[in-house]
Write an enzyme that holds these catalytic residues in place. Sequence first.
Site, PDB file in Angstrom:
ATOM      1  N   LYS A  60       0.833  -1.200   0.000  1.00 25.76           N
ATOM      2  CA  LYS A  60       0.000   0.000   0.000  1.00 25.76           C
ATOM      3  C   LYS A  60       0.869   1.251   0.000  1.00 25.76           C
ATOM      4  O   LYS A  60       1.888   1.317   0.693  1.00 25.76           O
ATOM      5  CB  LYS A  60      -0.913  -0.029   1.231  1.00 25.76           C
ATOM      6  N   SER A 134      -9.414   1.614   2.634  1.00 27.11           N
ATOM      7  CA  SER A 134      -8.555   2.418   1.792  1.00 27.11           C
ATOM      8  C   SER A 134      -7.485   1.621   1.073  1.00 27.11           C
ATOM      9  O   SER A 134      -6.826   2.101   0.172  1.00 27.11           O
ATOM     10  CB  SER A 134      -7.892   3.511   2.636  1.00 27.11           C
ATOM     11  N   SER A 158     -10.071  -0.840   6.706  1.00 28.04           N
ATOM     12  CA  SER A 158      -9.429  -0.770   5.393  1.00 28.04           C
ATOM     13  C   SER A 158      -8.709  -2.040   4.989  1.00 28.04           C
ATOM     14  O   SER A 158      -8.391  -2.215   3.814  1.00 28.04           O
ATOM     15  CB  SER A 158      -8.436   0.394   5.367  1.00 28.04           C
TER      16      SER A 158
END
Length: 551
Positions: A60, A134, A158
């Site tokens: 990420k 996210s 997330s």
Amino acid sequence: MSSTVSRIRAAYARVEAVDRPEIWIDLRPPEETEAEARTIDERVAAGEHLPLAGRLVAVKGNIDVQGLPTTAGCPAYAYRPATDAPAVARLRAAGALVLGTTNLDQFATGLVGTRSPYGAVRNAVDPARISGGSSSGSAVAVALGIVDLALGTDTAGSGRVPAAFNGIVGLKPTRGLVPTGGVVPACASLDCVTVFARTLPEAEQALRHLTAPPDRALPPPPPRAPGPWRIAVPPLARLGDMDEGWAQAYEEAVERLAASGASVRPLDLTPFTEAAAMLYEGAFVAERYTAVGAFVDGLLAAGGEGLDPTVSGIVSRARDIPAHRLFADRDRLSVLRARALAELSDADALLLPTAPGHPTLAEVAADPLGANARLGRFTNSTNLFDLAAVAVPAGEVNGLPFGVMLIGPAFTDERLAAVARALEPRVSLAVVGAHLTGQPLNPQLLALGAVLDRTTTTAPAYRLYALRTEPPKPGLVRVSADGAAIETEVWHLPAEGLGRLLAQLPHPMTLGRVDLADGTSVPGFLCEPGALANAEDITRHKGWRNYLGGG
């Protein structure tokens, strides 16, 4: 060509084939990753133990990867880290290879996967729907088969919502179990580094390396009384509004756990949902301003280029929350947490849908705040209460993945994964020889979590042969005439386990459909006809055990 180089080239070919540029913020150059792949294979060939050798990883974009910019989804924020984040370094030390950094809701603020100047990340199954966020790019990179593993973060869900929407596994460990150094914080006191994988064993293996403490022992899990798994389940009416078919899919997951032997009992979900609402509606959102607020204000003053308007609005508004409100919310949270832990009491886990529904990109665009708030109904409270969680697939609804999560006390991560295995899709397998109960290869089935369903026979359409193999095993062949009914055991095992068994299946064995005496058919072990030239026809014994026993 080395095995890891082959996997690298296949991954880049897959990137091109799926044509999802919004997944990535930065992909490493192929020549760089191939050089690293050769080094990994050389180390393995030299005898070095690298348990994750050749596993491909996506990271990420708010987690530091040496050699790539850390953007947190905002180009103007980018910096080049001097070292890997500890989580990344631990995977690399075990032989994993990082392919690149992935897109996310900017500054990890959102559960939708659309709040990014790099583009909205589309769902792996239905591109008209959101990926979830996210950790959007990381989840989709795994779901589309580009990488084996991916790192995300989870403050409010997330690391779980994108797993559910894309049909993969998301492990959200106990807070602090995986170091958060080198992670751009969303809410530093709540953030967790999470793992995505297509299967639970792969995710568990990665988490074991991520949590390996350098100099201390991990706290033991809370003790539990002996007996079957105890699962807390809220009344369906207290789950609130959910998409069509989702309540039924959740009930089916509850029934699967109960059928596996778990003890199911009711739980009042109220303290969990009340705390969930506090994460964004209360004062805790002020910590997001602490993380990046000054940067956001400065960039807004300069025109705001590259800022997502929804994210910048959330962060900027958090600046004006008064301190007294934070103290009041902390007191209220303490009361809610005590109630929640009392509700869990002796339960090993709380089973919940990961999210109440799966919106389209258009629905989120029409109501970005409302759609996002709805998605966090079941996930927002987990870190506020200092709990662990694992999100796993639990079937489909209207052709889309449906997922559930198991939530439990801190440091029960392994326990939650063990419970989750009972939810894995299971398939039937017919065995007639060395995998029968008590036979030499039966431990292979047991190691995969297989459970004996019944002993029966095939339809009277097969012949059985004793093959010249080590260990001795039979060969089952379907014939058009002069067949017989052969003793058969039917086992249930995880679908992923059947795949692993098939990958290890030696020549001349094959997997095919086996017709049973009751008229049904299931996958089972058969034999290639060409292997029967020197084999003994033992059909008259009506089964392998009878043959071995002289019957």
